[in-house]
Every structure is written in structure tokens, then in C-alpha cells.
Motif scaffolding. Structure first.
Motif, PDB file in Angstrom:
ATOM      1  N   VAL A 316       1.767   8.418  -7.157  1.00 37.13           N
ATOM      2  CA  VAL A 316       2.231   7.065  -6.839  1.00 37.13           C
ATOM      3  C   VAL A 316       3.594   6.808  -7.477  1.00 37.13           C
ATOM      4  CG1 VAL A 316       1.751   4.605  -7.160  1.00 37.13           C
ATOM      5  CG2 VAL A 316      -0.100   6.172  -6.515  1.00 37.13           C
ATOM      6  N   LEU A 328      -1.895   2.043  -0.532  1.00 36.25           N
ATOM      7  CA  LEU A 328      -2.801   2.636  -1.508  1.00 36.25           C
ATOM      8  C   LEU A 328      -3.944   1.693  -1.820  1.00 36.25           C
ATOM      9  CD1 LEU A 328      -1.044   2.509  -5.026  1.00 36.25           C
ATOM     10  CD2 LEU A 328      -0.442   1.057  -3.126  1.00 36.25           C
ATOM     11  N   GLU A 330      -6.690  -0.104  -4.589  1.00 40.01           N
ATOM     12  CA  GLU A 330      -6.604  -0.691  -5.929  1.00 40.01           C
ATOM     13  C   GLU A 330      -6.805   0.375  -6.993  1.00 40.01           C
ATOM     14  OE1 GLU A 330      -5.609  -3.853  -8.097  1.00 40.01           O
ATOM     15  OE2 GLU A 330      -6.312  -4.307  -6.075  1.00 40.01           O
ATOM     16  N   SER A 333      -3.680   2.252  -7.945  1.00 42.13           N
ATOM     17  CA  SER A 333      -2.509   1.472  -8.349  1.00 42.13           C
ATOM     18  C   SER A 333      -2.390   1.258  -9.850  1.00 42.13           C
ATOM     19  CB  SER A 333      -2.540   0.111  -7.653  1.00 42.13           C
ATOM     20  OG  SER A 333      -3.592  -0.705  -8.156  1.00 42.13           O
ATOM     21  N   THR A 334      -3.434   1.573 -10.631  1.00 43.16           N
ATOM     22  CA  THR A 334      -3.403   1.270 -12.056  1.00 43.16           C
ATOM     23  C   THR A 334      -2.291   2.036 -12.764  1.00 43.16           C
ATOM     24  OG1 THR A 334      -5.053   2.983 -12.532  1.00 43.16           O
ATOM     25  CG2 THR A 334      -5.862   0.749 -12.170  1.00 43.16           C
ATOM     26  N   VAL A 338       2.809  -1.832  -9.189  1.00 41.76           N
ATOM     27  CA  VAL A 338       2.451  -2.145  -7.809  1.00 41.76           C
ATOM     28  C   VAL A 338       2.247  -3.647  -7.663  1.00 41.76           C
ATOM     29  CG1 VAL A 338       0.687  -1.892  -6.032  1.00 41.76           C
ATOM     30  CG2 VAL A 338       1.443   0.109  -7.325  1.00 41.76           C
ATOM     31  N   GLU A 339       3.022  -4.241  -6.785  1.00 44.39           N
ATOM     32  CA  GLU A 339       2.859  -5.645  -6.397  1.00 44.39           C
ATOM     33  C   GLU A 339       2.559  -5.667  -4.909  1.00 44.39           C
ATOM     34  OE1 GLU A 339       5.529  -9.680  -5.777  1.00 44.39           O
ATOM     35  OE2 GLU A 339       6.385  -7.964  -6.838  1.00 44.39           O
ATOM     36  N   ASP A 340       1.357  -6.083  -4.571  1.00 41.11           N
ATOM     37  CA  ASP A 340       0.930  -6.049  -3.178  1.00 41.11           C
ATOM     38  C   ASP A 340       1.869  -6.894  -2.317  1.00 41.11           C
ATOM     39  OD1 ASP A 340      -0.562  -5.538  -0.921  1.00 41.11           O
ATOM     40  OD2 ASP A 340      -2.052  -7.099  -1.333  1.00 41.11           O
ATOM     41  N   ALA A 344       4.496  -2.341  -2.681  1.00 45.20           N
ATOM     42  CA  ALA A 344       3.547  -1.493  -1.958  1.00 45.20           C
ATOM     43  C   ALA A 344       2.570  -2.395  -1.217  1.00 45.20           C
ATOM     44  CB  ALA A 344       2.797  -0.571  -2.913  1.00 45.20           C
ATOM     45  N   ILE A 346      -1.555  -2.833  -0.701  1.00 46.26           N
ATOM     46  CA  ILE A 346      -2.887  -2.434  -1.140  1.00 46.26           C
ATOM     47  C   ILE A 346      -3.864  -2.665   0.002  1.00 46.26           C
ATOM     48  CG2 ILE A 346      -4.789  -2.928  -2.727  1.00 46.26           C
ATOM     49  CD1 ILE A 346      -2.732  -3.601  -4.855  1.00 46.26           C
ATOM     50  N   ALA A 374      10.310  -0.696  -4.797  1.00 48.54           N
ATOM     51  CA  ALA A 374       9.414   0.205  -5.521  1.00 48.54           C
ATOM     52  C   ALA A 374      10.192   1.064  -6.509  1.00 48.54           C
ATOM     53  CB  ALA A 374       8.654   1.090  -4.529  1.00 48.54           C
TER      54      ALA A 374
END
Length: 423
Positions: A316, A328, A330, A333-334, A338-340, A344, A346, A374
Motif C-alpha cells: 500500500v 483497498l 479497511e 489500510s492500517t 489512507v483517507e477514504d 484512496a 475503501i 496519496a
């Protein structure tokens, strides 16, 4: 090298080449340690081809011992662990030859002893005078086994659940005797810290990415371009399951809407089920490639549809650094910025994933802007220097407290009482 202080660093796999998640992290940690200390490395080598890189690794070490891992003996130790009530993970990595190599280093005056992963912790469990004992757990591996067990409906379920319980107890014991311990994300650290018997807190530093290396402006695209790409080791169960599920449940919907769309699976050691996908319905299984960057450069969207994800997904970070918009889960994404809807998209279900991919493939300008955001986010938050600063701060706090305690022991009348560091 750094100063004249020496450290021991033990790893379950050769830190080079950095082509897998754990090897990326251990390689970066080795390089960083060598800037501060004289490093004595003891490492298993589980892939014979890695012996070609010993000279490269030695450039960052004062001494280095490379111990072949005999996988057949390791599996026999796991079988014996059943009757001994021992964790498979710990039994697999137990080696008299490795222990002798570690003990030779431990006879030296050391500032710190660093074990990479819970599997290596037993080699530094016995305290040495004056040396900090540091554990980089990376992930809470016991939770991976628990997830495997929950997903099984066979005899494997009991074995996986057993390993989860035994390894969780071992992880807690290790964290309780370690002077400092780390996980790879705040979420992973909280798994350790929330356990009932936890007495010392586990800190964290995230994986980073070299944004100068993963720079899309410096790379030409691979000749075999694709629209959608997945990158990862293709003998690793979560990756295999993610790709198989994606091709079966999500990709047909994308192809129905965009019949010429192509999906590339890039990663070493693809298992038979993955190889069987090659050439059907626009799927290309590339296998091992010398450089993943041209493949990322040639793609339009990256996907990480992982149902099970532990820690930071390097795939990622690297895709984001290359300016690729991502779709991707959840779980994947950790530890990444990542900000939906911003950096990116989710998506949890096959239907959501297919719609998100089609949206990005159809709207070139929106996809490009998401990719730019990103890359910017990764450069700001996930560079290796920023992450290693967290590591250094924890080490420096512990070293300063240890030195203060030693001064107090020498001059009790003029020194304040100093407690042991809790990080």
C-alpha cells in the motif's frame, strides 16, 4: 558505522534483499542501527539464494553470523512442540548453532540487544548486565493465527487456535521482561497493551517507504501494462486468498463493464492456484520481477482487497508513493495515510470494490488527483526518517534513565531516585 558502542541484532531471516515485508523493516532497522552503533548481526538464512548478499549485509555490521535454517529439522521441532505444549513459532526457530553464535556476541560489552520478532526473543531472554533488551514484535503474530483459526472449518482450526493462545501468552511474557518493545502500528501495539497480564506498554514505529526510490517521475512503465495491479508475495496465505477471491467475485463485474480491462498479479513464488489464473479473463500472473516500480508505473489502479491484514502493508505504501490511486479494504489500510475518498477508496464487498475500480478507470482526472494526494500523504507521514525518530526517542529515553540509575548507584547521596523505563 556510528559510535564505538556495540549492539546485538538477531533476525529470523536474512535482512537482504528487502523484498518481503519483514525483510524491508529489518533491513531498514539494520541500516539505521549501523549509523549509531557497531552492529553484531546474527541471522537465520531460510533461502539459500540469500547467501549471495552476505557481503552487502556485512557493510553495515561489525560482525555478522549467517546461520542456515534447516526447514526439515524446524518442522520436526514443531511436531515435538505438540507434546511439549510449546508454540510452533518458537520451536521452529530454536537452534543450538544460532544460540552459540548469539552467546559469543553476548560476551562482549553491549549497549543493547535487539530481537526482531517474538521468535527471536528467547535468544536474549536471559538478562545481560548493562544491556537494554529491545524487541521489535512487528505484528501481534498470535492474532494472525487466531484469524486463521476462525476462518478454518477443519482440523487445522484447532491447531491454529492452539498456536494463537500459546503465542499470545509468550508475547505477553516477552513484553513484560523487555526493556523496550515495539509493534508496527498503534493498533498492533494496543493489541499487546490490552491483554490482561500486560505490565509494560508496547510502543510502536510504523514501516516507512523510500519516496525518492518510489518516484513515478524517475521510472519508465513496464512494456506489459495493465489497468489494475496487485503486488505481494504470492505464497503468503492472505495475499493468495485476496487474489483468488478478487478474481472470482470482483473482477468479472469490472470486465463486464470494461471488457478490455487487464489485471496483473505481481509477486514472487505464486502458488499453483494463482498460476492457474494466468491468461484467463484479462489476468496476467507476472510472478517475481526484478523491479516492481515499472509495473506500478504502468498500472492505472492498485488494489489490496485483503480480508486479513496485520500491521502495515508495504504494498500500500509503495503504490501510494508511486502516485497510484488505490482501492483497498479497511484491513489493508492500517498504518498508511489512507483517507477514504481522498488518498484512496475503501471498499469491503466485491460489489463496492468493482464500482470503485470502474470509477477510477473511467475518470482519469479524478484518479490522477487521488494518486497525487496519496504520494504527498506518504511523503509527509511515512518516510523512514520520521519513523526511525520514534525508535530513537524510545531508545534514548531508556539509555538516559539507565545512565541516571547507574550514576545514582555510584553517588546515592547526590542522585535522585530513578525508576525503570516504561515505554
Amino acid at each position: 558505522m556510528g559510535d564505538t558502542s556495540e549492539v546485538l541484532f538477531v533476525t529470523p531471516r536474512m535482512p537482504y534483499p528487502p523484498n518481503k515485508g519483514d525483510k524491508i523493516r529489518s533491513w531498514r532497522l539494520l541500516k539505521h542501527l549501523s549509523n549509531r552503533f557497531a552492529v553484531n548481526l546474527v541471522t537465520f538464512v531460510d533461502d539459500r539464494t540469500d547467501f549471495a548478499y552476505t557481503d552487502k549485509v556485512k557493510t553495515h555490521c561489525k560482525t555478522a553470523a549467517f546461520i542456515p535454517l534447516d526447514k526439515r529439522l524446524a518442522i520436526l521441532r514443531c511436531a515435538a512442540a505438540v507434546t511439549l505444549g510449546e508454540s510452533f513459532t518458537l520451536a521452529y526457530h530454536r537452534s543450538a548453532q544460532f544460540a552459540r553464535a548469539v552467546d559469543r556476541v553476548r560476551r562482549r560489552p553491549l549497549t543493547a540487544e535487539i530481537a526482531f520478532s517474538s521468535a527471536m526473543a528467547p535468544y536474549i531472554a536471559r538478562a545481560q548486565s548493562g544491556a537494554l533488551r529491545i524487541i521489535d514484535f512487528c505484528d501481534a503474530d498470535s492474532e494472525k493465527w487466531r484469524a486463521y483459526g476462525n476462518a478454518e472449518h477443519s482440523l487445522k482450526r484447532g491447531a491454529f487456535s492452539r498456536e494463537a493462545d500459546l503465542l499470545a501468552r509468550a508475547e505477553t511474557r516477552i513484553a513484560n521482561w523487555a526493556d523496550i518493545s515495539f509493534a508496527v502500528t498503534p493498533q498492533e501495539a494496543e493489541l499487546f497493551n490490552a491483554r490482561e497480564d500486560a505490565r509494560r506498554r508496547v510502543d510502536y514505529f510504523c514501516n516507512g517507504v523510500d519516496a525518492a526510490y518510489f518516484d513515478p517521475t524517475r521510472i519508465s512503465p513496464a512494456p506489459k501494462g495493465c489497468d489494475v495491479i496487485f503486488v505481494g508475495m504470492m505464497n503468503y496465505r492472505p495475499n493468495v486468498e485476496a487474489v483468488l477471491h478478487f478474481v472470482k467475485r470482483t473482477w468479472p463485474s469490472v470486465r463486464e463493464e470494461m471488457p478490455q480491462a487487464r489485471f496483473a498479479v505481481v509477486g514472487a513464488e505464486p502458488v499453483r492456484a494463482i498460476r492457474a489464473l494466468d491468461g484467463a479473463n484479462g489476468v496476467l500472473v507476472a510472478g517475481r520481477v526484478n523491479d516492481v516500480r515499472p509495473w506500478l508505473k504502468a498500472a492505472r489502479v492498485a488494489v489490496a482487497p485483503l480480508a486479513l491484514g496485520r500491521g502495515v502493508q508495504n504494498k500500500v505504501l509503495e503504490a501510494m508513493a508511486m502516485g497510484l490511486p488505490m482501492v483497498l479494504t479497511e484491513a489493508a489500510s492500517t498504518g498508511a495515510p489512507v483517507e477514504d475518498g481522498g488518498t484512496a477508496l475503501i471498499a469491503q464487498t466485491p460489489e463496492e470494490t468493482a464500482r470503485a475500480i470502474a470509477r477510477l478507470l473511467k475518470d482519469h482526472d479524478a484518479a490522477q488527483q487521488m494518486g497525487l494526494r496519496a504520494r504527498q500523504a506518504v511523503m509527509q507521514s511515512n518516510g523512514w526518517p520520521q519513523q526511525m525518530q520514534r525508535f530513537d526517542r524510545a531508545i534514548d529515553r531508556a539509555l538516559n534513565l539507565t545512565r541516571a540509575a547507574q550514576t545514582h548507584a555510584l553517588y546515592p547521596a547526590t542522585s535522585a531516585t530513578v525508576g525503570f523505563p516504561i515505554v
